[in-house]
Design an enzyme around this catalytic site. Sequence first.
Site, PDB file in Angstrom:
ATOM      1  N   GLU A 270       0.848  -1.207   0.000  1.00 40.63           N
ATOM      2  CA  GLU A 270       0.000   0.000   0.000  1.00 40.63           C
ATOM      3  C   GLU A 270       0.874   1.243   0.000  1.00 40.63           C
ATOM      4  O   GLU A 270       1.729   1.424   0.856  1.00 40.63           O
ATOM      5  CB  GLU A 270      -0.927   0.018   1.204  1.00 40.63           C
ATOM      6  CG  GLU A 270      -1.936   1.179   1.213  1.00 40.63           C
ATOM      7  CD  GLU A 270      -2.876   1.211   0.009  1.00 40.63           C
ATOM      8  OE1 GLU A 270      -3.001   0.197  -0.706  1.00 40.63           O
ATOM      9  OE2 GLU A 270      -3.455   2.287  -0.238  1.00 40.63           O
ATOM     10  N   GLU A 300      -0.291   9.214  -6.323  1.00 38.65           N
ATOM     11  CA  GLU A 300       0.826   8.294  -6.050  1.00 38.65           C
ATOM     12  C   GLU A 300       1.190   7.525  -7.306  1.00 38.65           C
ATOM     13  O   GLU A 300       2.361   7.271  -7.590  1.00 38.65           O
ATOM     14  CB  GLU A 300       0.439   7.353  -4.893  1.00 38.65           C
ATOM     15  CG  GLU A 300       0.341   8.085  -3.558  1.00 38.65           C
ATOM     16  CD  GLU A 300      -0.640   7.469  -2.564  1.00 38.65           C
ATOM     17  OE1 GLU A 300      -0.801   8.037  -1.470  1.00 38.65           O
ATOM     18  OE2 GLU A 300      -1.255   6.431  -2.863  1.00 38.65           O
ATOM     19  N   ASP A 443      -6.533   3.420   2.805  1.00 38.75           N
ATOM     20  CA  ASP A 443      -6.071   2.193   3.474  1.00 38.75           C
ATOM     21  C   ASP A 443      -7.249   1.232   3.624  1.00 38.75           C
ATOM     22  O   ASP A 443      -7.132   0.021   3.408  1.00 38.75           O
ATOM     23  CB  ASP A 443      -5.539   2.520   4.875  1.00 38.75           C
ATOM     24  CG  ASP A 443      -4.452   3.587   4.847  1.00 38.75           C
ATOM     25  OD1 ASP A 443      -4.201   4.231   5.887  1.00 38.75           O
ATOM     26  OD2 ASP A 443      -3.865   3.786   3.770  1.00 38.75           O
TER      27      ASP A 443
HETATM   28  N1  LIG Z   1     -16.192  11.758   1.225  1.00 40.77           N
HETATM   29  C1  LIG Z   1     -15.852  10.530   0.817  1.00 40.77           C
HETATM   30  N2  LIG Z   1     -16.768   9.529   0.766  1.00 40.77           N
HETATM   31  C2  LIG Z   1     -16.435   8.293   0.334  1.00 40.77           C
HETATM   32  N3  LIG Z   1     -15.182   7.944  -0.084  1.00 40.77           N
HETATM   33  C3  LIG Z   1     -14.232   8.915  -0.037  1.00 40.77           C
HETATM   34  C4  LIG Z   1     -14.496  10.230   0.406  1.00 40.77           C
HETATM   35  N4  LIG Z   1     -13.339  10.962   0.329  1.00 40.77           N
HETATM   36  C5  LIG Z   1     -12.389  10.120  -0.150  1.00 40.77           C
HETATM   37  N5  LIG Z   1     -12.922   8.897  -0.366  1.00 40.77           N
HETATM   38  C6  LIG Z   1     -12.234   7.719  -0.887  1.00 40.77           C
HETATM   39  O1  LIG Z   1     -11.037   7.535  -0.109  1.00 40.77           O
HETATM   40  C7  LIG Z   1      -9.899   7.570  -0.957  1.00 40.77           C
HETATM   41  C8  LIG Z   1      -8.747   8.307  -0.247  1.00 40.77           C
HETATM   42  O2  LIG Z   1      -7.611   7.540  -0.487  1.00 40.77           O
HETATM   43  P1  LIG Z   1      -6.144   8.063  -0.023  1.00 40.77           P
HETATM   44  O3  LIG Z   1      -5.900   9.395  -0.622  1.00 40.77           O
HETATM   45  O4  LIG Z   1      -5.200   6.942  -0.334  1.00 40.77           O
HETATM   46  O5  LIG Z   1      -6.378   8.218   1.549  1.00 40.77           O
HETATM   47  P2  LIG Z   1      -5.480   7.652   2.747  1.00 40.77           P
HETATM   48  O6  LIG Z   1      -4.118   7.419   2.194  1.00 40.77           O
HETATM   49  O7  LIG Z   1      -5.566   8.729   3.799  1.00 40.77           O
HETATM   50  O8  LIG Z   1      -6.103   6.361   3.206  1.00 40.77           O
HETATM   51  C9  LIG Z   1     -10.326   8.297  -2.214  1.00 40.77           C
HETATM   52  O9  LIG Z   1      -9.567   7.832  -3.325  1.00 40.77           O
HETATM   53  C10 LIG Z   1     -11.806   7.942  -2.335  1.00 40.77           C
HETATM   54  O10 LIG Z   1     -11.994   6.740  -3.076  1.00 40.77           O
HETATM   55  O1  LIG Z   2       3.785   8.091   6.540  1.00 36.23           O
HETATM   56  P1  LIG Z   2       3.467   7.722   7.981  1.00 36.23           P
HETATM   57  O2  LIG Z   2       4.099   8.647   8.988  1.00 36.23           O
HETATM   58  O3  LIG Z   2       3.656   6.262   8.245  1.00 36.23           O
HETATM   59  O4  LIG Z   2       1.893   8.016   8.191  1.00 36.23           O
HETATM   60  C1  LIG Z   2       0.916   7.438   7.377  1.00 36.23           C
HETATM   61  C2  LIG Z   2      -0.319   8.328   7.439  1.00 36.23           C
HETATM   62  O5  LIG Z   2      -1.181   7.777   6.452  1.00 36.23           O
HETATM   63  C3  LIG Z   2      -2.336   7.253   7.093  1.00 36.23           C
HETATM   64  O6  LIG Z   2      -2.134   5.891   7.414  1.00 36.23           O
HETATM   65  C4  LIG Z   2      -3.500   7.381   6.121  1.00 36.23           C
HETATM   66  O7  LIG Z   2      -3.189   6.641   4.981  1.00 36.23           O
HETATM   67  C5  LIG Z   2      -2.519   8.102   8.345  1.00 36.23           C
HETATM   68  O8  LIG Z   2      -3.316   7.459   9.315  1.00 36.23           O
HETATM   69  C6  LIG Z   2      -1.079   8.295   8.796  1.00 36.23           C
HETATM   70  O9  LIG Z   2      -0.930   9.497   9.524  1.00 36.23           O
HETATM   71 MG   LIG Z   3      -3.533   6.132   0.706  1.00 37.78          MG
END
Ligand SMILES: Nc1ncnc2c1ncn2[C@@H]1O[C@H](COP(=O)(O)OP(=O)(O)O)[C@@H](O)[C@H]1O
Ligand SMILES: O=P(O)(O)OC[C@H]1O[C@](O)(CO)[C@@H](O)[C@@H]1O
Ligand SMILES: [Mg+2]
Length: 463
Positions: A270, A300, A443
């Site tokens: 991931e 990414e 995630d």
């Molecule tokens: N308001 C929302 N409702 C439902 N799904 C969402 C919403 N905002 C974002 N998402 C989903 O979550 C994903 C965010 O992924 P990412 O940017 O990798 O977040 P993170 O790395 O913080 O887990 C988006 O690509 C979308 O598919």
């Molecule tokens: O790059 P780091 O410091 O491991 O943090 C990952 C960040 O991405 C997340 O896992 C979301 O994808 C956050 O919860 C966290 O703060």
């Molecule tokens: Mg992500």
Amino acid sequence: MNIEKYLKNLSNLSIFLAYNANVDAIKYLNDKDVQELIDLFDINDIKKKIEEYPRVIKSPLDFVARLIHSMKTGKPAEVPLYDDEKLQSWFNQFKYDEERMGGQVGIISNLLSILGLKKVIAYTPILSKKQAEMFVNRENLVYPSIVNGNLVLKKPIESYREDDPLKINRIFEYRMGVKFRLGSEEITTPQANRFIVASRPENLRIEIKDELKEKLPEIGKIVDCAILSGYQAIKEEYKDGKTGDYYLKRAKEDIKLLRKHNKGLKIHLEFASIPNRAIRKKIADNLLPNVDCIGMDETELANILHVIGYDRLSEEILKKSRIEDVVEGSKILLDEYNLEIVQVHTMYYIMYLCGKDNPLSDEELKETLEFATILASTKAALGNIRNVEDLKVGLGVQYNEYGDLLTTIVEELTKKPENKNYRMFLVPSRLVKNPKSTVGLGDTISSGAFVGYVSFLKNKLNS
Ligand SMILES: Nc1ncnc2c1ncn2[C@@H]1O[C@H](COP(=O)(O)OP(=O)(O)O)[C@@H](O)[C@H]1O
Ligand SMILES: O=P(O)(O)OC[C@H]1O[C@](O)(CO)[C@@H](O)[C@@H]1O
Ligand SMILES: [Mg+2]
């Protein structure tokens, strides 16, 4: 979508997770918060700094500039924080609304435990008491330790080390419609998203500690699959003389050790944003050839393509986010690294690209994506998934307005001759208008889809 049946499938699956868990200190920003931050600085200094686009936060001005840029575009961003006492304490001035489990390992292990997997073995190099308390306290979620030379799997709350440091990331969440002024410019956030200030403590090394490393073959034998993440925190060099190359070599060894007694082990990597281009390239070269599936958002994807030489395509994706370009980029990674699945999630859809000979049916592959979007909409609406009953909330959220258009585009792409060796599936996101929070949704999506993928593969193998 029969959620009960899908969950039943997951109940005989075991998984290993490494490397990154942390505490997410979350602040929900309103108009006033942002205006007060801007008013701390000279407007021209902020504008100049936004142009510079700092890749590491070395000053409060760096932070405010990158935060404004993220809020103006509505795009998710994660920027590493330079490891400096004074700078760290500057972030303590804010009143955070909540502290929550963070990091891919933290978020995913809690989710998969609640979804009822048979066993979730979650590893993170540092496990303080406070961090251990943030793991759900359930029988199926364990942490691997070594006691008298033997591998022991106990709950995180029974495994923490008193003097281990704690890693805190600050998360600035904003909803759609936050308004603020930058000089004469009126800015309104176009959609809800989050800005992550990711701490990078000198003593945090992304690795499996030696005493546990030799037990990885034993762990690999117990599980069906693994999700590996956190490599974005690897630095090019450390004060003790160690280097990024040293840790990437170890990371590659970890993967080989996990597979030693389980050749069928499925591994998903991931992504998160990796601002250091040299490290990003090394991750591509060293790790992508050794995993089976990858999950990432479109930024990414574009950034990986950039460091492996596809600058034009990378630029196109960053500028327009057209599905055709995301598909092209996914094909490149699938072929270049001989992957089974490239899964890309964006605000409006989650998409799989796989080879035409993938053993799963169209229905099975689509079902894993359906489940992933229900997880994301549930977590977006509630902030957290506390139990499987919560999933009803996500199921009740409709596909976003572009759903039909996006699905049609991918169905058309599938028929093109240049795509005859691939299969691609798209499910629209179930966008929650005013999400409680957005951190960790990617995630959630990737892990929900991946465990479904592995459970269907396992059924096929055993049938
Ligand atoms: N308001 C929302 N409702 C439902 N799904 C969402 C919403 N905002 C974002 N998402 C989903 O979550 C994903 C965010 O992924 P990412 O940017 O990798 O977040 P993170 O790395 O913080 O887990 C988006 O690509 C979308 O598919
Ligand atoms: O790059 P780091 O410091 O491991 O943090 C990952 C960040 O991405 C997340 O896992 C979301 O994808 C956050 O919860 C966290 O703060
Ligand atoms: Mg992500």
